[in-house]
Design an enzyme around this catalytic site. Sequence first.
Site, PDB file in Angstrom:
ATOM      1  N   ASP A 227      42.725  30.712  44.392  1.00 19.31           N
ATOM      2  CA  ASP A 227      41.724  30.682  43.183  1.00 19.31           C
ATOM      3  C   ASP A 227      42.160  29.340  42.530  1.00 19.31           C
ATOM      4  O   ASP A 227      43.260  29.318  41.879  1.00 19.31           O
ATOM      5  CB  ASP A 227      41.998  31.787  42.484  1.00 19.31           C
ATOM      6  CG  ASP A 227      40.801  31.565  41.220  1.00 19.31           C
ATOM      7  OD1 ASP A 227      39.495  31.958  41.729  1.00 19.31           O
ATOM      8  OD2 ASP A 227      40.961  31.367  40.085  1.00 19.31           O
ATOM      9  N   GLU A 323      37.712  29.370  48.367  1.00 19.40           N
ATOM     10  CA  GLU A 323      36.316  29.455  47.859  1.00 19.40           C
ATOM     11  C   GLU A 323      35.488  28.324  48.292  1.00 19.40           C
ATOM     12  O   GLU A 323      36.131  27.111  48.246  1.00 19.40           O
ATOM     13  CB  GLU A 323      36.151  29.553  46.549  1.00 19.40           C
ATOM     14  CG  GLU A 323      36.802  30.741  45.972  1.00 19.40           C
ATOM     15  CD  GLU A 323      36.756  30.901  44.533  1.00 19.40           C
ATOM     16  OE1 GLU A 323      35.895  31.773  44.093  1.00 19.40           O
ATOM     17  OE2 GLU A 323      37.621  30.186  43.698  1.00 19.40           O
ATOM     18  N   ASP A 405      42.409  34.895  36.985  1.00 21.27           N
ATOM     19  CA  ASP A 405      42.421  34.055  38.201  1.00 21.27           C
ATOM     20  C   ASP A 405      43.330  34.906  39.258  1.00 21.27           C
ATOM     21  O   ASP A 405      43.024  34.765  40.335  1.00 21.27           O
ATOM     22  CB  ASP A 405      43.379  32.875  37.653  1.00 21.27           C
ATOM     23  CG  ASP A 405      42.467  32.111  37.061  1.00 21.27           C
ATOM     24  OD1 ASP A 405      41.011  31.935  36.885  1.00 21.27           O
ATOM     25  OD2 ASP A 405      43.029  31.298  36.281  1.00 21.27           O
TER      26      ASP A 405
END
Length: 483
Positions: A227, A323, A405
Amino acid sequence: MKKFRPQPGFVVQAYRFALDANATQERALRSHCGAARAAYNWAVAWVEASWWQRRAEESYGIPEEALTEWRPWSLPALRKAFNAAKHTDPRFAAWWEDNSKEAYNTGLSNASAAFDNYAKSKQGKRRGRTVGMPRFKSKRKARLACRFTTGTIRADADGRHVTLPRLGTIRTHEPTGKLLARVQAGTARILSATVRHERGRWFVSFQTEVKRDLVPVARPDVAVGIDLGVKTLAVMADSAGEVREIPNPRHLDGALKQLRRTSRAVSRRRGPDRRRGQKPSRRWEKANTARNKVHHRVANLRVDALHKLTSRVAAGYGTVVVEDLNVAGMLRNRRLARQIADAGFAEIRRQLTYKTQRNGCRTVVANRWYPSSKTCSRCGAVKAKLPLHVRTYACDACGLVLDRDANAAHNLAALAAAAVTGTGVAGDLDTPKVSKPRGADQKTRTTRPSRKATAERAGGATLPHQRQTETRDRTQTEALTLW
């Protein structure tokens, strides 16, 4: 033209070295790069001349079968036309022999690729944003680059020089031993070389076909979710339960004080003014060089830190989950744009893409609309809203309290199992959908208007064998994409 494919067991890899060119060699380098830009502009003007001629003839009522023929933009056709024109064209006749033929071939090849991208974009065969018609390259703004594919291209045996066509032997700032050892052992073959002026100095990049064996990763059975953020550059949570935080080095913030000082010095000097034809003073050029050195140092520090981070990740885990961030959209936030650009989110994903393939591990890209931060990593409940200033995730269903996170990284790591088994973990296709407060699962992007013919623009002309169709946004039916 067929795409080059390496032999089985070989990969295409680039070896890049900084050059220490003297004054004569630097003039030759700039001449070659300028020749590539001039050939590119010639090709663009030569092809588009037929477009404008056809538009003028159409306005006179001439039937289509009697119009001027389209000029082809394939590389062989451009080469043939340029070779015939360079002897008589006053723009090239006096100096074209001073440079290698590869310099002109670089510009013609770039022009051919630009026209191909424009045609495919108008036909709806090219993904991404709409590509406009090729434009002329400015002498002031164009990037200096030239590619050599034939002739004498080698790294010399002393390990401190390289030889290029027409440019001769140039000393390198760093030893070329890694490439030289592979070439001498027969495990590497040089395909081409590209010289480029970047960050205040010249570089040469050798594109090689290298024999590489897959290096096993340290933990092939462990998946890691990454992340990315501004407060912490990366939070990595693996399937074994370990959570690691990579602090954000903030290289630009550390250089802002020095950058402000050098920028003030530049503003106090007499700079260039194109409207009045004013040239910059010597003191302005000296101050601008000092300011550019600060920018170059920050860029070098950032690239070095990101390479070290992605190399550790690619060598340590069997599956990496990242991501699909909309970095261009994130940069529109004026409060965080500088920090996001300094972090280099897009560069991290780009490096992980090819480094994981090189090590034989798997890369999973989560859907852009997957709510990794809003989903509970323990029970799978999804919050309706989670503002950015809330840094701790508190689940209302199971009572889990976790760093925001770290919770997102755990959810991304769980997607690795979903990509293989298809079970109902968070983010999988089998997970029941959670209602959104606004009644929508994702935002709708605005469609850019298509480029149509106008009286001032030749690019709207219908290309040969082309049927213009409307390009719509593709619906995403899968929760994630495998690379």
